[in-house]
Scaffold this motif. Sequence first.
Motif, PDB file in Angstrom:
ATOM      1  N   GLU A  50       1.419   4.559  10.894  1.00  0.00           N
ATOM      2  CA  GLU A  50       1.310   3.641   9.757  1.00  0.00           C
ATOM      3  C   GLU A  50      -0.026   2.915   9.711  1.00  0.00           C
ATOM      4  O   GLU A  50      -0.563   2.631   8.644  1.00  0.00           O
ATOM      5  CB  GLU A  50       2.449   2.616   9.830  1.00  0.00           C
ATOM      6  CG  GLU A  50       2.497   1.640   8.673  1.00  0.00           C
ATOM      7  CD  GLU A  50       3.569   0.574   8.858  1.00  0.00           C
ATOM      8  OE1 GLU A  50       3.960  -0.039   7.846  1.00  0.00           O
ATOM      9  OE2 GLU A  50       4.000   0.339  10.007  1.00  0.00           O
TER      10      GLU A  50
ATOM     11  N   SER B 179      -0.707   6.963   2.976  1.00  0.00           N
ATOM     12  CA  SER B 179      -2.029   7.571   2.833  1.00  0.00           C
ATOM     13  C   SER B 179      -2.059   8.961   3.469  1.00  0.00           C
ATOM     14  O   SER B 179      -1.204   9.300   4.294  1.00  0.00           O
ATOM     15  CB  SER B 179      -3.082   6.680   3.498  1.00  0.00           C
ATOM     16  OG  SER B 179      -2.943   6.735   4.908  1.00  0.00           O
ATOM     17  N   PRO B 180      -3.048   9.781   3.124  1.00  0.00           N
ATOM     18  CA  PRO B 180      -3.124  11.137   3.686  1.00  0.00           C
ATOM     19  C   PRO B 180      -3.197  11.165   5.216  1.00  0.00           C
ATOM     20  O   PRO B 180      -2.509  11.970   5.857  1.00  0.00           O
ATOM     21  CB  PRO B 180      -4.401  11.701   3.054  1.00  0.00           C
ATOM     22  CG  PRO B 180      -4.544  10.960   1.766  1.00  0.00           C
ATOM     23  CD  PRO B 180      -4.059   9.571   2.060  1.00  0.00           C
TER      24      PRO B 180
ATOM     25  N   GLU C 120      -7.448   3.218   6.126  1.00  0.00           N
ATOM     26  CA  GLU C 120      -7.900   3.927   4.927  1.00  0.00           C
ATOM     27  C   GLU C 120      -8.080   2.979   3.748  1.00  0.00           C
ATOM     28  O   GLU C 120      -8.926   3.218   2.876  1.00  0.00           O
ATOM     29  CB  GLU C 120      -6.905   5.029   4.561  1.00  0.00           C
ATOM     30  CG  GLU C 120      -7.033   6.275   5.412  1.00  0.00           C
ATOM     31  CD  GLU C 120      -6.233   7.431   4.848  1.00  0.00           C
ATOM     32  OE1 GLU C 120      -6.764   8.155   3.965  1.00  0.00           O
ATOM     33  OE2 GLU C 120      -5.085   7.626   5.289  1.00  0.00           O
ATOM     34  N   ALA C 121      -7.299   1.906   3.736  1.00  0.00           N
ATOM     35  CA  ALA C 121      -7.405   0.931   2.647  1.00  0.00           C
ATOM     36  C   ALA C 121      -8.532  -0.067   2.878  1.00  0.00           C
ATOM     37  O   ALA C 121      -8.779  -0.927   2.023  1.00  0.00           O
ATOM     38  CB  ALA C 121      -6.083   0.184   2.492  1.00  0.00           C
TER      39      ALA C 121
ATOM     40  N   ARG D  30      -2.889   4.002   7.426  1.00  0.00           N
ATOM     41  CA  ARG D  30      -2.839   3.560   6.024  1.00  0.00           C
ATOM     42  C   ARG D  30      -3.713   2.322   5.834  1.00  0.00           C
ATOM     43  O   ARG D  30      -4.433   2.203   4.848  1.00  0.00           O
ATOM     44  CB  ARG D  30      -1.391   3.252   5.629  1.00  0.00           C
ATOM     45  CG  ARG D  30      -1.206   2.841   4.190  1.00  0.00           C
ATOM     46  CD  ARG D  30       0.181   2.270   3.898  1.00  0.00           C
ATOM     47  NE  ARG D  30       1.271   3.063   4.426  1.00  0.00           N
ATOM     48  CZ  ARG D  30       2.557   2.849   4.157  1.00  0.00           C
ATOM     49  NH1 ARG D  30       2.898   1.858   3.330  1.00  0.00           N
ATOM     50  NH2 ARG D  30       3.504   3.580   4.694  1.00  0.00           N
ATOM     51  N   TRP D  31      -3.627   1.418   6.799  1.00  0.00           N
ATOM     52  CA  TRP D  31      -4.377   0.166   6.693  1.00  0.00           C
ATOM     53  C   TRP D  31      -5.883   0.415   6.823  1.00  0.00           C
ATOM     54  O   TRP D  31      -6.673  -0.162   6.082  1.00  0.00           O
ATOM     55  CB  TRP D  31      -3.912  -0.810   7.771  1.00  0.00           C
ATOM     56  CG  TRP D  31      -2.423  -0.967   7.840  1.00  0.00           C
ATOM     57  CD1 TRP D  31      -1.501  -0.663   6.860  1.00  0.00           C
ATOM     58  CD2 TRP D  31      -1.654  -1.439   8.947  1.00  0.00           C
ATOM     59  NE1 TRP D  31      -0.229  -0.930   7.298  1.00  0.00           N
ATOM     60  CE2 TRP D  31      -0.284  -1.405   8.565  1.00  0.00           C
ATOM     61  CE3 TRP D  31      -1.992  -1.908  10.218  1.00  0.00           C
ATOM     62  CZ2 TRP D  31       0.735  -1.809   9.425  1.00  0.00           C
ATOM     63  CZ3 TRP D  31      -0.983  -2.309  11.081  1.00  0.00           C
ATOM     64  CH2 TRP D  31       0.367  -2.253  10.675  1.00  0.00           C
TER      65      TRP D  31
ATOM     66  N   LEU E 244       0.835  -1.200   0.000  1.00  0.00           N
ATOM     67  CA  LEU E 244       0.000   0.000   0.000  1.00  0.00           C
ATOM     68  C   LEU E 244       0.876   1.258   0.000  1.00  0.00           C
ATOM     69  O   LEU E 244       1.877   1.320   0.717  1.00  0.00           O
ATOM     70  CB  LEU E 244      -0.887   0.026   1.244  1.00  0.00           C
ATOM     71  CG  LEU E 244      -1.953  -1.061   1.377  1.00  0.00           C
ATOM     72  CD1 LEU E 244      -2.609  -0.980   2.756  1.00  0.00           C
ATOM     73  CD2 LEU E 244      -3.005  -0.908   0.280  1.00  0.00           C
TER      74      LEU E 244
ATOM     75  N   GLU F  42      -2.211   8.838   7.333  1.00  0.00           N
ATOM     76  CA  GLU F  42      -0.921   8.369   7.849  1.00  0.00           C
ATOM     77  C   GLU F  42       0.110   9.488   7.841  1.00  0.00           C
ATOM     78  O   GLU F  42       0.837   9.699   8.831  1.00  0.00           O
ATOM     79  CB  GLU F  42      -0.418   7.206   7.004  1.00  0.00           C
ATOM     80  CG  GLU F  42       0.984   6.739   7.383  1.00  0.00           C
ATOM     81  CD  GLU F  42       1.607   5.824   6.351  1.00  0.00           C
ATOM     82  OE1 GLU F  42       2.685   5.273   6.639  1.00  0.00           O
ATOM     83  OE2 GLU F  42       1.023   5.661   5.262  1.00  0.00           O
TER      84      GLU F  42
END
Length: 246
Positions: free
Chosen positions: A208, A199-200, A214-215, A211-212, A196, A202
């Motif tokens: 970190e 992300s914004p 957001e995904a 990011r997960w 990945l 993150e």
Amino acid sequence: MLAIGIIPARYASTRLPGKPLIDLGGQTMIQRVVRQAQQANLQRVVVATDDERILDHVRGFGGEAVLTSPDHPSGTDRVRDAYEQLGIAADCVVNIQGDEPFIHPDQINALLDLFTNPATQIGTLVKPVVSEDELLSPHLPKVVLDGQGRALYFSRHPLPYQRQYPQSEWLAQHRYLRHIGLYAYRPAVLRALTQLPPSPLELAESLEQLRWLEAGYSIQTAETALETIGIDTPEDVERALRFLRS
């Protein structure tokens, strides 16, 4: 359930170079982490390092270690590299911080218990906030959960913001939780996470795990009352030595 513990350990550290090899009361920090992890319900405990000095040291005290790329941007990437080198099929992989020499085996086991539920993708720990200093420290991320114990959001700011109360009363009015940075993953999820892009959220919080979220990945939590002592500065080393002497 086959569970593997992997301990990422870098030699380079801006504030504490050679951190894994620092002596803490007759054992190095990485040796203490390994010995604590070996008491949990893990089938193997492996150090993932980018430095041959750490590799040789771990093997010298009878531990297992693998050499990983020096170019990994995060411990998560280093854990994936090590896991793939092992060439085994685990049910879950636990990422154990290499600078937590007093990690408790029960904390690791609490994470493993989350994976008895086949729906668990990622597991981590939370701990009740017990002081206003903890609540307001940006170095101790806070987390808010849904009704099933899944993480909704992590932040360096206290969440929720209690508009109706002065900040000095927040802790008395709400049960805040802070995040303990111990993770476990399904292997397929671990592989996907390392692919990945940042992300914004993150980048804004420098966390970190955002990011997960957001995904679209789910992070299940387990609660612990046990404290940990992370080592990141010379002052932390002194604090750890005082703990050992107490």
